[in-house]
Structure formats: C-alpha cells, structure tokens
Design an enzyme around this catalytic site. Structure first.
Site, PDB file in Angstrom:
ATOM      1  CG  HIS A 132      77.321  69.859  48.001  1.00 39.99           C
ATOM      2  ND1 HIS A 132      76.755  68.618  47.803  1.00 39.99           N
ATOM      3  CD2 HIS A 132      77.030  70.206  49.277  1.00 39.99           C
ATOM      4  CE1 HIS A 132      76.141  68.232  48.905  1.00 39.99           C
ATOM      5  NE2 HIS A 132      76.296  69.159  49.822  1.00 39.99           N
ATOM      6  CG  HIS A 166      80.780  61.335  37.152  1.00 42.19           C
ATOM      7  ND1 HIS A 166      79.688  60.928  37.878  1.00 42.19           N
ATOM      8  CD2 HIS A 166      80.492  62.583  36.705  1.00 42.19           C
ATOM      9  CE1 HIS A 166      78.769  61.883  37.866  1.00 42.19           C
ATOM     10  NE2 HIS A 166      79.240  62.903  37.157  1.00 42.19           N
TER      11      HIS A 166
END
Length: 296
Positions: A132, A166
């Site tokens: 998302h 990340h």
C-alpha cells in the site's frame, strides 16, 4: 492563505499525477517480464482507466480524478493506482472529525481542497508481498498539511524483503533528518495495527499525517521523497518472488491474510472513512479491497 497556496496546490496535484504515471508504466513493465510460471499464459495485464467524479450536496461539480485498475494480470491479481483532486465544503460529520484533529475554524468556513495518490497491490503469487502507498495534500482556509507513506503486507514473510523495504525508505528520508525515519516507522507500526486482532496488518513501513512544519516547500519535498521511495522499495521484491513456486496451502495463507487487510480498511482506515463521508466515488474509495479473501 487561499491566494498564497493556489500555485502550491496545483504543483502538488501535478506531481501526484506524475508519480501515478511512473508507477503505472513500471507495473505494466513487470507484467511484460513475467514469461514463466502458472500465470505466464495470461495476457500481460493493463490498467483500465476510469474518470471519477465527486458531486457536492447542492449538485455542483466538486472535483474527481482517475481510477486505474488492473485485474487478472500475470503478476498482479488486482492493483489500483488512483489520483484525485476534490474540493468543496465539508459536511457536518467531516467538520467534526477535522475539529477533533485540531483544525481551526471549520465551524465558520468549512471549505476544503484535497489531492493525492493512493495505491494498493494484491499479487498473484503468495510469495510476492501486497503493498500500500499513498501521499496527499489537504488544505482549508485555516490550515494545510501533507500525509502518507507506504507499508508492506506479505502473507509469507521474508526477513530480507522486509529489511530491503525499510532500508530504501530510510535512505530516501535521510536528507530530511536522521530522526525522521524512526519517527515515521513507529507511526506506521501504530497506525497499521489491528486492535481486534492484536496484530499488525503487515511488516510496516513509514507513515505521517498532519505534516505542517510551516515550510511548505520542505514538507512537499519530504512528501515527494516518500513517493519516490516506493518503486525501488517494492519492485525488486516482486522481481525476486514472482517466479517462486507456490502451493494451494500458500494460496490459502494469502487469502486469509487478505481478510486482515479488508478488516483494517473497512473498520479503521482514515482515508476510507474520509472518502465515503465526503461523497467521493465509492468504487475508487474501496479499490483497496482484494479481489478474493477468506476468513477462518
């Protein structure tokens, strides 16, 4: 503030459209690259583009956007990349919600303007993670702010994939201060948590809302870097996992995990609530829901 931010609003809306075009092209290229495996015989997926509209309570035009959805592709089972620019006056419920967030003056002048991009991808291969992303700008005569982020939602987790996602986010935020990535990561961990399941929706990412440092250009640059991080964070993971063999048990795991995603978006997601409450196209708002899901 109306006059001061007119050009800035146009600039933000144009950039969201540019990002949308880059993502659509990248995802269609992924479809072309998928030439092996059980979905290789399918036609390469292409986005179907539909104009969306928002109508105000008095029936006047209140903006709209483009809903771009690909279904049944080789790589993507369903992916949507939507952009919108909407405006008008907030209804009573939305005014109350904005006032609760600390936005001043909503009872005296409830005009608003909002523009952004929203993306959700659900994959054919259970080993390839769902994802998302959204970025947005919101304006009222009394305040403006940016929001958004991206988060990874694998049903079968790979530690190295999570680390890559990340790391790319961290690298793109580095120019905005060493303390920003840890802050936005912690915000994502809190925001994308499902209380009734007592678990996170996925493996996190970055998230911010109500971003107004007083420096519009700096906050817009940050928002752009959040958007720019998306493709290098996500596409290499898809390329790595799209040919991984999967079993029926893997697919079952994927469908159950998608149930979590649907629960979160329908019960907790702020963007879903705002879109429906302000009269935006319901199909565009609910584009995020997976094509198939399962509950046990």
């Amino acid at each position: 503030m109306t006059e001061i931010l007119e050009q800035e609003r146009q600039t933000a809306a144009a950039w969201f459209e540019t990002l949308r075009n880059e993502i659509v092209a990248s995802f269609e290229a992924l479809e072309e690259r998928q030439t092996t495996g059980p979905t290789a015989g399918l036609p390469a997926g292409r986005f179907e583009v539909t104009k969306t509209t928002r109508t105000s309570e008095d029936g006047s035009d209140a903006g709209g956007g483009l809903m771009s959805v690909m279904r049944g592709g080789r790589v993507f089972e369903k992916v949507g990349v939507n952009i919108s620019t909407v405006y008008g006056q907030l209804g009573a419920a939305a005014q109350k919600a904005m006032a609760a967030r600390g936005v001043p003056g909503m009872d005296s002048d409830p005009r608003f303007w909002a523009s952004g991009i929203s993306l959700v991808a659900h994959m054919q291969n259970p080993h390839a993670p769902a994802v998302h992303m959204n970025t947005r700008m919101f304006w009222t005569p009394h305040a403006w702010w940016f929001g958004g982020g991206s988060d990874l939602n694998p049903c079968i987790e790979y530690a190295e994939d999570t680390a890559h996602f990340h790391d790319v986010q961290r690298d793109h935020l580095a120019a905005h201060g060493d303390d920003l990535y840890p802050k936005l990561k912690a915000w994502a961990d809190e925001y994308f948590f499902i209380p009734h399941r007592n678990r996170a929706r996925g493996v996190g990412g970055i998230f911010m809302d109500d971003r107004n440092s007083g420096d519009w250009a700096a906050d817009f640059a940050l928002t752009q870097d959040i958007g720019r991080a998306f493709l290098p964070a996500f596409v290499p993971l898809v390329d790595k996992r799209r040919d991984t063999p999967w079993t029926e048990a893997d697919k079952d795991t994927q469908l159950v995990h998608r149930g979590l995603y649907a629960e979160y978006n329908l019960v907790y997601d702020r963007g879903t609530k705002f879109g429906l409450a302000t009269g935006h196209d319901a199909n565009a708002v609910l584009m995020s829901l997976p094509p198939m899901a399962k509950w046990i």
